[in-house]
Design a protein around this motif. Structure first.
Motif, short mmCIF file in Angstrom:
data_model
loop_
_atom_site.label_atom_id
_atom_site.label_comp_id
_atom_site.label_asym_id
_atom_site.label_seq_id
_atom_site.Cartn_x
_atom_site.Cartn_y
_atom_site.Cartn_z
N ASP A 1 0.83 -1.21 0.00
CA ASP A 1 0.00 0.00 0.00
C ASP A 1 0.87 1.27 0.00
O ASP A 1 0.54 2.25 -0.68
N GLN A 2 1.94 1.25 0.77
CA GLN A 2 2.82 2.42 0.81
C GLN A 2 3.51 2.63 -0.54
O GLN A 2 3.70 3.77 -0.97
N ILE A 3 3.85 1.55 -1.21
CA ILE A 3 4.47 1.67 -2.53
C ILE A 3 3.45 2.24 -3.53
O ILE A 3 3.79 3.08 -4.36
N ASN A 4 2.19 1.82 -3.41
CA ASN A 4 1.15 2.38 -4.28
C ASN A 4 0.92 3.86 -3.99
O ASN A 4 0.68 4.65 -4.89
N GLN A 5 0.98 4.24 -2.72
CA GLN A 5 0.87 5.67 -2.37
C GLN A 5 2.04 6.45 -2.94
O GLN A 5 1.87 7.58 -3.41
N LEU A 6 3.21 5.85 -2.90
CA LEU A 6 4.38 6.48 -3.48
C LEU A 6 4.20 6.69 -4.98
O LEU A 6 4.59 7.72 -5.53
N ALA A 7 3.56 5.72 -5.63
CA ALA A 7 3.31 5.82 -7.07
C ALA A 7 2.33 6.94 -7.40
O ALA A 7 2.31 7.44 -8.52
N ASP A 8 1.51 7.35 -6.42
CA ASP A 8 0.55 8.43 -6.65
C ASP A 8 1.22 9.81 -6.64
O ASP A 8 0.64 10.79 -7.10
N LEU A 9 2.43 9.90 -6.11
CA LEU A 9 3.14 11.17 -6.06
C LEU A 9 3.60 11.60 -7.45
O LEU A 9 3.71 10.78 -8.36
N GLU A 10 3.88 12.88 -7.57
CA GLU A 10 4.48 13.40 -8.80
C GLU A 10 5.94 12.94 -8.84
O GLU A 10 6.54 12.68 -7.80
N SER A 11 6.52 12.93 -10.01
CA SER A 11 7.93 12.55 -10.13
C SER A 11 8.80 13.62 -9.48
O SER A 11 8.37 14.75 -9.26
N ARG A 12 10.02 13.27 -9.22
CA ARG A 12 10.97 14.17 -8.57
C ARG A 12 11.12 15.47 -9.37
O ARG A 12 11.15 16.56 -8.81
#
Length: 190
Positions: free
Chosen positions: A119-130
């Motif tokens: 779930d945390q990795i999926n939340q990370l995927a929801d972020l904008e790129s660096r």
């Protein structure tokens, strides 16, 4: 006595864990060789997707100092995406590939030494790129500087306008005061 090829494999995996900014553990059961090749290609230069042997990977992860939570994820056919670039981009790439190819399952991972759940990795995927986040920060800083410059430029103009308004008001009131002042009466003799 350990075989030299296994010792080399453990050393290589340990190096991958320590030199990567993150590692995302997946189960690839049911993916064809062509699909795995497509996944590797889709991740590009940001990550290296490796199919690993659980026993050797557990040894390498332990030697790299990873948390015990990660060691429990090495069940069944395992593959790891070792992240070299932007962790967010890799998480997005894995999530998108998993949506199109349900046999790929994200089991968890480790980012900057911290264990991560699926779930945390999926939340990370929801972020904008660096790059997008840095561009937004730069834009916000530039906008703040522009507003500050506008305020500083407005101060002399506003001060001059205020001074002119005060001068005009004083000029208006001076003639009115002269007219409304009572005329001095001359003493009458009488």
């Amino acid at each position: 006595m350990a075989r030299p090829d296994k010792v080399a494999a453990v050393a290589e995996l340990k190096d991958e864990f320590t030199s990567s900014s993150g590692a995302v553990l997946t189960e690839y059961r049911g993916l064809s060789v062509a699909q795995v090749t497509e996944l590797r290609r889709s991740l590009g230069q940001n990550a290296r997707f490796r199919i690993v042997k659980n026993t050797l990977t557990k040894i390498a992860a332990t030697e790299a100092g990873l948390d015990d939570e990660i060691l429990g994820l090495f069940e069944g056919p395992s593959a790891i995406a070792f992240v070299r670039g932007d962790v967010v981009e890799t998480a997005k790439g894995l999530r998108e590939f998993a949506k199109a190819n349900p046999p790929l399952v994200i089991k968890g991972g480790v980012i900057d030494g911290q264990p991560m759940t699926p779930d945390q990795i999926n939340q990370l995927a929801d972020l904008e790129s660096r790059e997008v986040l840095l561009a937004k920060v730069a834009g916000a800083l530039k906008a703040t500087q522009s507003r500050a410059a506008a305020v500083f430029n407005a101060l002399p103009t506003k001060t001059a306008q205020l001074a002119e308004a005060l001068r005009a008001k004083r000029a208006e009131s001076e003639p009115a005061e002269a007219e409304s002042a009572p005329a001095e009466e001359s003493p009458t003799e009488g």
